[in-house]
Design a protein around this motif. Structure first.
Motif, mmCIF file in Angstrom:
data_model
loop_
_atom_site.group_PDB
_atom_site.id
_atom_site.type_symbol
_atom_site.label_atom_id
_atom_site.label_comp_id
_atom_site.label_asym_id
_atom_site.label_seq_id
_atom_site.Cartn_x
_atom_site.Cartn_y
_atom_site.Cartn_z
ATOM 1 N N GLU A 10 -2.686 2.311 6.904
ATOM 2 C CA GLU A 10 -2.251 1.461 5.807
ATOM 3 C C GLU A 10 -1.676 2.313 4.677
ATOM 4 O OE1 GLU A 10 -5.666 -0.696 4.379
ATOM 5 O OE2 GLU A 10 -6.184 0.863 2.937
ATOM 6 N N TYR A 11 -0.852 1.673 3.851
ATOM 7 C CA TYR A 11 -0.351 2.329 2.657
ATOM 8 C C TYR A 11 -1.394 2.249 1.551
ATOM 9 C CZ TYR A 11 4.488 2.776 4.281
ATOM 10 O OH TYR A 11 5.629 3.143 4.951
ATOM 11 N N MET A 56 3.315 6.365 -3.223
ATOM 12 C CA MET A 56 2.934 5.495 -2.110
ATOM 13 C C MET A 56 2.769 6.365 -0.871
ATOM 14 S SD MET A 56 2.401 2.201 -1.709
ATOM 15 C CE MET A 56 3.397 1.505 -3.026
ATOM 16 N N THR A 57 1.594 6.350 -0.256
ATOM 17 C CA THR A 57 1.281 7.247 0.852
ATOM 18 C C THR A 57 0.735 6.462 2.039
ATOM 19 O OG1 THR A 57 0.752 9.001 -0.734
ATOM 20 C CG2 THR A 57 -0.010 9.306 1.535
ATOM 21 N N TRP A 58 1.216 6.830 3.233
ATOM 22 C CA TRP A 58 0.714 6.212 4.462
ATOM 23 C C TRP A 58 -0.446 7.042 4.993
ATOM 24 C CZ3 TRP A 58 0.838 1.896 7.235
ATOM 25 C CH2 TRP A 58 0.410 1.931 8.563
ATOM 26 N N PRO A 110 6.192 -1.554 0.553
ATOM 27 C CA PRO A 110 5.706 -0.183 0.324
ATOM 28 C C PRO A 110 6.717 0.893 0.683
ATOM 29 C CG PRO A 110 4.006 -1.517 1.363
ATOM 30 C CD PRO A 110 5.272 -2.351 1.359
ATOM 31 N N GLU A 111 7.417 0.735 1.822
ATOM 32 C CA GLU A 111 8.309 1.799 2.261
ATOM 33 C C GLU A 111 9.537 1.927 1.358
ATOM 34 O OE1 GLU A 111 9.003 -1.967 4.685
ATOM 35 O OE2 GLU A 111 7.323 -0.755 3.966
#
Length: 427
Positions: free
Chosen positions: A243-244, A235-237, A207-208
């Motif tokens: 969680e993403y 993609m957001t935390w 994700p990152e």
């Protein structure tokens, strides 16, 4: 030896500690009389110089009448805490220094072994900054929700496994599907099967490290048809759930896609017959040559077409060209293509090069069948020239020229026949 400080020293230390606390601290007995108050309370209630110990709220109000409402509220909520029998949290607001302050008050009663009221501990915390921040956040959330719920674009969030966690009401308006059927479920069922794999490829990296490009896909409507949507994703935390998730918006671009398709047709399709034009033919031949495919190129036209066009008019001529394109298309096999490259000239690409001449003979025969055009019957023949790749050449324009030469030889041989370039070269 253990040091045991004198009682007076311990009391002074405790007094220092509670005065250092910014929260309000008050201790009352079972009759509501004040026993202890820290500095924050003394300053706020203006008790400095007043012997408040042993007084009730209403007795204190007599000395500070401008604060009577606050003392009355204290008395009222004290009774609520005693009735509750355990710690009670309440909130109160009042103006202080020209600003409305909000306090979170916890009142904890204690009772004797016989159940009589013993003491009431009151701790009040000024939460004005927190409340204002929460109100500001709530206002922002309300604005964003108002936007999300009234915009035509579909807004949503989903987990990395594809589970939908939020969908805006526009989901129902755009697709005609019920929100309740897709929240906490997979949404893949409404994505066109041809688009699912392409969307999944974006989720391979961690994700990152993911950058999710804007893309397109087709979504299924309640009617069963599909519409094109442009998908923007990020993609957001999410701190609250740790969680993403993917935040996405879907914008209806059906009209844009249809316009692009019309432009594509204008650029790559023959306007009269609807089959590929010369430009698309060259692209197709270029791909086949790059793939080192073996194929045959059939170059054909209608014998004496100019006579038909001049005698019966362009409408009949156009109708004949369209009918011929349809008949050619009907006789194509998988992997074959047909294109009109100008006037009455057509090119057919045959994927099965080994049987190309036999296929050309069948086409030549099929094109001799009568044409029923505007309540009239016409009889024509077509001549066909054939060039093979790679046997004759691997160059696209050379193949077209060779097939054209073979067509010229077919006409010299009497028209209505097939001539391969390789055969004409040997004669």
């Amino acid at each position: 030896m253990v040091y045991d400080p004198p009682a007076s020293s311990t009391a002074a230390q405790l007094r220092y500690l509670i005065d250092a606390v910014t929260e309000f601290i008050v201790l009352k007995d079972g009759e509501g009389r004040w026993l202890v108050a820290n500095r924050a309370v003394i300053d706020t209630y203006e008790l400095e110089g007043l012997d408040y110990i042993g007084m009730t709220d209403m007795e204190l109000a007599a000395f500070r009448p401008h604060l009577i409402d606050a003392f009355r509220y204290n008395l009222k909520t004290d009774e609520q805490a005693w009735a509750h029998g355990k710690a009670l949290t309440i909130y109160k607001s009042f103006e202080l220094d020209g600003r409305l302050n909000t306090w979170e008050v916890v009142k904890t009663p204690s009772f004797t072994t016989q159940g009589a009221r013993h003491q009431l501990v009151i701790v009040s915390r000024n939460i004005t900054d927190r409340v204002e921040a929460e109100q500001e956040l709530a206002l922002k959330e309300q604005k964003y929700r108002l936007i999300a719920e009234n915009m035509s674009d579909i807004v949503g969030t989903r987990r990395l496994d594809g589970t939908i966690t939020y969908l805006s009401p526009s989901f129902e308006h755009q697709l005609g599907l019920a929100l309740s059927e897709y929240i906490d479920r997979q949404i893949g069922s409404i994505i066109h099967p041809e688009d699912v794999r392409r969307l999944q490829r974006d989720l391979i990296l961690p994700p990152e490290n993911r950058e999710l490009p804007t893309t397109r896909c087709r979504l299924r409507l309640a009617s069963g048809t599909y519409r094109w949507f442009e998908i923007s994703r990020s993609m957001t935390w999410f701190d609250d759930i740790e969680e993403y998730q993917i935040v996405f918006t879907c914008r209806d671009i059906q009209e844009r896609v249809q316009y692009e398709q019309r432009l594509h047709r204008l650029a790559y399709e023959d306007a009269l017959t609807g089959i590929p034009n010369r430009r698309q033919l060259l692209d197709d031949l270029g791909r086949r040559v790059q793939q080192e495919s073996a194929f045959a190129l059939l170059y054909l036209d209608i014998d004496h077409f100019k006579n038909i066009n001049d005698r019966h008019g362009h409408d009949i001529g156009d109708a004949l060209l369209t009918a011929l394109a349809n008949r050619l298309t009907e006789h194509l096999n998988i992997g074959d293509t047909v294109a009109r490259i100008g006037g009455d000239e057509f090119v057919v690409v045959i994927a099965d090069a080994d049987h190309a001449l036999a296929h050309a003979e069948r086409l030549c025969h099929a094109l001799q069948a009568p044409w029923h055009l505007e309540n009239q019957i016409f009889h024509t023949t077509s001549s066909i020239g054939v060039a093979l790749c790679p046997a004759d050449s691997r160059r696209v324009h050379t193949l077209l020229n060779l097939a054209d030469q073979a067509l010229f030889n077919a006409k010299r041989q009497g028209r209505g026949c097939v001539c391969a370039y390789s055969d004409s070269r040997r004669t």
